[in-house]
Every structure is written in C-alpha cells, then in structure tokens.
Design a protein around this motif. Structure first.
Motif, PDB file in Angstrom:
ATOM      1  N   ALA A 112       0.808  -1.224   0.000  1.00 21.84           N
ATOM      2  CA  ALA A 112       0.000   0.000   0.000  1.00 21.84           C
ATOM      3  C   ALA A 112       0.839   1.270   0.000  1.00 21.84           C
ATOM      4  CB  ALA A 112      -0.955   0.004   1.201  1.00 21.84           C
ATOM      5  N   GLU A 113       1.968   1.246  -0.727  1.00 18.99           N
ATOM      6  CA  GLU A 113       2.794   2.443  -0.870  1.00 18.99           C
ATOM      7  C   GLU A 113       2.602   2.985  -2.277  1.00 18.99           C
ATOM      8  OE1 GLU A 113       6.879   1.856   0.046  1.00 18.99           O
ATOM      9  OE2 GLU A 113       6.515   1.530   2.189  1.00 18.99           O
ATOM     10  N   ARG A 114       1.718   3.952  -2.386  1.00 19.61           N
ATOM     11  CA  ARG A 114       1.453   4.556  -3.688  1.00 19.61           C
ATOM     12  C   ARG A 114       2.632   5.443  -4.075  1.00 19.61           C
ATOM     13  NH1 ARG A 114      -4.069   7.794  -5.360  1.00 19.61           N
ATOM     14  NH2 ARG A 114      -3.508   8.198  -7.548  1.00 19.61           N
ATOM     15  N   PRO A 115       3.204   5.246  -5.285  1.00 22.55           N
ATOM     16  CA  PRO A 115       4.376   6.050  -5.659  1.00 22.55           C
ATOM     17  C   PRO A 115       4.028   7.527  -5.754  1.00 22.55           C
ATOM     18  CG  PRO A 115       3.568   4.781  -7.534  1.00 22.55           C
ATOM     19  CD  PRO A 115       2.828   4.292  -6.332  1.00 22.55           C
ATOM     20  N   ARG A 116       4.847   8.356  -5.109  1.00 19.28           N
ATOM     21  CA  ARG A 116       4.639   9.793  -5.169  1.00 19.28           C
ATOM     22  C   ARG A 116       5.274  10.365  -6.429  1.00 19.28           C
ATOM     23  NH1 ARG A 116       6.577   9.509   0.163  1.00 19.28           N
ATOM     24  NH2 ARG A 116       8.356  10.817  -0.386  1.00 19.28           N
ATOM     25  N   THR A 117       4.909  11.595  -6.723  1.00 17.18           N
ATOM     26  CA  THR A 117       5.423  12.254  -7.928  1.00 17.18           C
ATOM     27  C   THR A 117       6.945  12.358  -7.886  1.00 17.18           C
ATOM     28  OG1 THR A 117       3.386  13.545  -8.095  1.00 17.18           O
ATOM     29  CG2 THR A 117       5.304  14.348  -9.327  1.00 17.18           C
ATOM     30  N   ALA A 118       7.487  12.662  -6.704  1.00 22.29           N
ATOM     31  CA  ALA A 118       8.947  12.790  -6.580  1.00 22.29           C
ATOM     32  C   ALA A 118       9.634  11.467  -6.874  1.00 22.29           C
ATOM     33  CB  ALA A 118       9.312  13.273  -5.177  1.00 22.29           C
ATOM     34  N   HIS A 119       9.048  10.353  -6.406  1.00 21.32           N
ATOM     35  CA  HIS A 119       9.626   9.047  -6.672  1.00 21.32           C
ATOM     36  C   HIS A 119       9.607   8.724  -8.162  1.00 21.32           C
ATOM     37  CE1 HIS A 119       8.850   7.559  -2.303  1.00 21.32           C
ATOM     38  NE2 HIS A 119      10.071   8.036  -2.446  1.00 21.32           N
ATOM     39  N   LEU A 120       8.457   8.953  -8.791  1.00 21.79           N
ATOM     40  CA  LEU A 120       8.335   8.659 -10.220  1.00 21.79           C
ATOM     41  C   LEU A 120       9.271   9.537 -11.035  1.00 21.79           C
ATOM     42  CD1 LEU A 120       4.463   8.219 -10.523  1.00 21.79           C
ATOM     43  CD2 LEU A 120       6.198   6.435 -10.615  1.00 21.79           C
ATOM     44  N   SER A 121       9.339  10.821 -10.679  1.00 22.45           N
ATOM     45  CA  SER A 121      10.227  11.731 -11.408  1.00 22.45           C
ATOM     46  C   SER A 121      11.684  11.328 -11.222  1.00 22.45           C
ATOM     47  CB  SER A 121      10.020  13.170 -10.910  1.00 22.45           C
ATOM     48  OG  SER A 121       8.690  13.584 -11.100  1.00 22.45           O
ATOM     49  N   GLY A 122      12.059  10.995  -9.985  1.00 26.34           N
ATOM     50  CA  GLY A 122      13.423  10.566  -9.730  1.00 26.34           C
ATOM     51  C   GLY A 122      13.769   9.301 -10.489  1.00 26.34           C
ATOM     52  N   ALA A 123      12.805   8.350 -10.559  1.00 23.62           N
ATOM     53  CA  ALA A 123      13.049   7.099 -11.283  1.00 23.62           C
ATOM     54  C   ALA A 123      13.240   7.347 -12.770  1.00 23.62           C
ATOM     55  CB  ALA A 123      11.891   6.136 -11.049  1.00 23.62           C
ATOM     56  N   VAL A 124      12.419   8.223 -13.343  1.00 26.11           N
ATOM     57  CA  VAL A 124      12.530   8.515 -14.778  1.00 26.11           C
ATOM     58  C   VAL A 124      13.852   9.211 -15.084  1.00 26.11           C
ATOM     59  CG1 VAL A 124      11.551   9.877 -16.663  1.00 26.11           C
ATOM     60  CG2 VAL A 124      10.048   8.579 -15.157  1.00 26.11           C
ATOM     61  N   ILE A 125      14.222  10.197 -14.264  1.00 23.23           N
ATOM     62  CA  ILE A 125      15.489  10.905 -14.477  1.00 23.23           C
ATOM     63  C   ILE A 125      16.668   9.953 -14.310  1.00 23.23           C
ATOM     64  CG2 ILE A 125      17.017  12.694 -13.547  1.00 23.23           C
ATOM     65  CD1 ILE A 125      14.488  14.289 -12.846  1.00 23.23           C
ATOM     66  N   GLY A 126      16.624   9.142 -13.239  1.00 22.13           N
ATOM     67  CA  GLY A 126      17.712   8.192 -13.016  1.00 22.13           C
ATOM     68  C   GLY A 126      17.811   7.165 -14.119  1.00 22.13           C
ATOM     69  N   LEU A 127      16.664   6.664 -14.587  1.00 22.83           N
ATOM     70  CA  LEU A 127      16.673   5.678 -15.659  1.00 22.83           C
ATOM     71  C   LEU A 127      17.210   6.278 -16.953  1.00 22.83           C
ATOM     72  CD1 LEU A 127      15.949   2.852 -16.596  1.00 22.83           C
ATOM     73  CD2 LEU A 127      13.624   3.643 -17.044  1.00 22.83           C
ATOM     74  N   ALA A 128      16.844   7.540 -17.219  1.00 23.70           N
ATOM     75  CA  ALA A 128      17.373   8.206 -18.408  1.00 23.70           C
ATOM     76  C   ALA A 128      18.893   8.356 -18.306  1.00 23.70           C
ATOM     77  CB  ALA A 128      16.718   9.578 -18.570  1.00 23.70           C
ATOM     78  N   GLY A 129      19.373   8.677 -17.104  1.00 24.24           N
ATOM     79  CA  GLY A 129      20.815   8.794 -16.920  1.00 24.24           C
ATOM     80  C   GLY A 129      21.526   7.473 -17.121  1.00 24.24           C
ATOM     81  N   VAL A 130      20.929   6.400 -16.618  1.00 26.61           N
ATOM     82  CA  VAL A 130      21.533   5.080 -16.796  1.00 26.61           C
ATOM     83  C   VAL A 130      21.542   4.682 -18.267  1.00 26.61           C
ATOM     84  CG1 VAL A 130      21.183   2.630 -16.308  1.00 26.61           C
ATOM     85  CG2 VAL A 130      21.058   4.284 -14.470  1.00 26.61           C
ATOM     86  N   CYS A 131      20.457   4.971 -18.974  1.00 30.27           N
ATOM     87  CA  CYS A 131      20.409   4.677 -20.412  1.00 30.27           C
ATOM     88  C   CYS A 131      21.497   5.444 -21.152  1.00 30.27           C
ATOM     89  CB  CYS A 131      19.038   5.024 -20.973  1.00 30.27           C
ATOM     90  SG  CYS A 131      17.725   3.910 -20.445  1.00 30.27           S
ATOM     91  N   LEU A 132      21.746   6.662 -20.707  1.00 22.05           N
ATOM     92  CA  LEU A 132      22.799   7.459 -21.327  1.00 22.05           C
ATOM     93  C   LEU A 132      24.154   6.790 -21.133  1.00 22.05           C
ATOM     94  CD1 LEU A 132      22.977  10.158 -22.856  1.00 22.05           C
ATOM     95  CD2 LEU A 132      23.479  11.275 -20.682  1.00 22.05           C
TER      96      LEU A 132
END
Length: 321
Positions: A112-132
């Motif tokens: 029951a831990e709904r992902p917050r906007t900060a978590h989702l944004s951090g994951a997308v930014i981090g994933l983009a960095g890893v892809c880079l």
C-alpha cells in the motif's frame, strides 16, 4: 532528517557492493559454475549471520524463509551470476536500473505504498541517466540482457514481499534464514547439474569471501534495514547506485576514460536519487496512507500485527518510549 540521512547512507552500502560484485564475479569466479557460484555466495553468508544472531525460524517463518530464500537468493543469485559472466560489468549493472520503477509498482498493491510524484520523477530521471551511460556499453548479449531483466523482476517482487513480511521480525535472523534456505536449495541442484564443485584457488577463494561476506551478508542486511525504515520507492532509487558503481569500476579498472556522455548520465542518476529521498511532507503522507490503509487494505493492520508479534518467538521485543 539526520536519521533519514543515516538510513539512506546505510542502504547505499548494498547497491555499491552489488555494483562491485559484477566485476568480481566476471573477473575472478568460474564462468561454468553459476549454480555453485550462487550457492557458495549464499550459504556462507547465511551461516555467518546465523553465528551472529543464533535464532531459528518459528511458525510462519519456516515457509516464509523458504519463499523469500527462493526468490531473493536462489533464483536471483543464479540470474545475476549468469548476467555477470555474459555481459560487461557496466552493462550488467546498468540493466538493473529499471528496478526502481518495478519496485514502486509492485509495492503499490503489496504494501500500500502509492508512488509519489517525486519518486516517479526521480526514477525517470535516473533511468534516463543510466540509459545514457548504457549507450556507451559494448558487448551486450541477448541472453545476458534477459538474465538481468529476469533478475530485476524476481528481486523486486522478493524485496517488496520482504518489506511486507518482516515488519516485526528480527532483521539479522530473517536475513540469515533467507540466505541459508536459498543456499540449501541450490546445493543439491548444483551437484546434480554441474557435478563436482569448482577448484578454489587463492584468488577464487578471496573473490568468494567478498561476494559472500560483503556483497551478500553485509549488503542484504543494509538493504533490508533500508526497506524497513524507508519507502520502497526511495530504496529503489538508492539502488541506482548499483549501475553507477558498475560503470565507474568497469571504466576505471579497464583503463577507459569516462566520457562526457557518461558523466552526464552519472549526474542524472545522482539527481534522481536525491529527488526521491524522503522528505518530511512525504513521510507524513506515507503515515496517513498507512493509517487509512489499516481500515480498508488487505495488508497487516495494527491489531493483527501486534497479535502476530506476540505469538511469534522470532519477533523483536517492542521498545519503550
């Protein structure tokens, strides 16, 4: 806030150790013994923790240890071992970067831990960095990528399940039970499939000491401690330090220069981790959600948790104050 920083710093020990583990496995451990490699990583680590915390499972923890040992240890370790041998260090560790998103969405229904906007944004930014950073990797193989992707799915589910089940259990003991169970599952399978165990030269023995004691016993204790004290989304983002460590080690030890593209990707990953760290507002929101969830969600609420705590001899005694 200071306590939060300490939990984040402790949790970060795990992905850094795991990022280095890819290099150690690829360079020093036998490539043709993934089952023995996984067993010799898990069982010594579990026995070492059992020597520190001498408790045996009771009640539901017999089957819980078996399930978590199978997911977090047996299957996961074999997949990671295979990926480490099939892929360059930087590529093998980078594929694990999708774990933050995976953990967030698995944690939503299970704990029951709904992902917050900060978590989702951090994951997308981090994933983009890893892809880079991944774009600079060479030598990727389809079987290796598939092994890494399967490891992400198995470990994400297992880690969130660990967070759901180990709220009141003794942390060191439950970690020891998982590792020991996973190692015991692997030994007969390794003997049947791979025959005799690999020869242990001094360098191989030293490598197994690292993967068992540092990348497993210490790292899993730190990781499960973080899962107990931090939101799953935050812990998943801290896991992005795994590919960062892998890329830095692979580059440094291979004598390759860190390109501008990789440096930008590294900065994005660190920014994603920082963005997803817990804040006071986020902790209050998580606390309200957990309180509300006690009345409507299938997860454990306060009264059942206390009842289970009272009847489970493996549980820690509640603190006063």
């Amino acid at each position: 806030m200071e306590a939060n920083v300490r939990w984040v710093a402790l949790t970060a020990v795990a992905p850094v150790a795991w990022g280095a583990n890819y290099y150690v496995t690829r360079e020093y451990l036998p490539a043709d013994h993934p089952l023995y490699g996984a067993a010799l990583r898990a069982l010594p680590a579990g026995l070492a923790l059992l020597a520190v915390r001498r408790r045996r499972p009771r009640g539901v923890w017999w089957w819980r240890s078996a399930v978590l040992g199978l997911l977090n240890v047996s299957v996961f370790f074999v997949l990671v071992y295979a990926a480490s041998q099939l892929l360059p260090t930087s590529v093998a560790s980078t594929v694990m970067a999708v774990s933050p998103l995976t953990m967030m969405f698995i944690a939503w229904p299970l704990v029951a831990e709904r992902p917050r906007t900060a978590h989702l944004s951090g994951a997308v930014i981090g994933l983009a960095g890893v892809c880079l950073m991944l774009l600079m990797g060479a030598g990727a193989s389809v079987p290796g990528i598939l092994a890494s992707a399967a490891a992400v799915l198995v470990s994400s589910f297992g880690h969130v399940l660990t967070k759901r089940w180990t709220g009141n259990a003794d942390l060191l003991a439950s970690t020891a039970w998982q590792l020991t169970a996973g190692g015991l599952f692997l030994l007969p399978v390794a003997a049947a499939v791979e025959g005799a165990p690999p020869a242990l030269s001094p360098s191989v023995l030293a490598a197994f000491c690292y993967v068992a004691l540092v990348a497993t016993a210490l790292a899993f204790t730190a990781w499960f401690t973080g899962l107990r004290h931090l939101p799953a989304g935050t812990v998943g983002l801290i896991g992005l330090l795994n590919p960062v460590t892998g890329v830095l080690l692979g580059t440094a030890l291979a004598g390759e220069a860190l390109t501008v593209q990789q440096m930008c990707g590294l900065a994005m990953v660190l920014a994603g981790v920082a963005l997803g760290r817990p804040t006071r507002a986020g902790r209050r929101a998580d606390g309200r959600a957990a309180t509300d969830g006690n009345h409507s969600l299938p997860g454990p609420n306060r009264k059942p948790a206390l009842a289970a705590h009272a009847c489970d001899p493996s549980a820690e005694q509640p603190t006063q104050g």
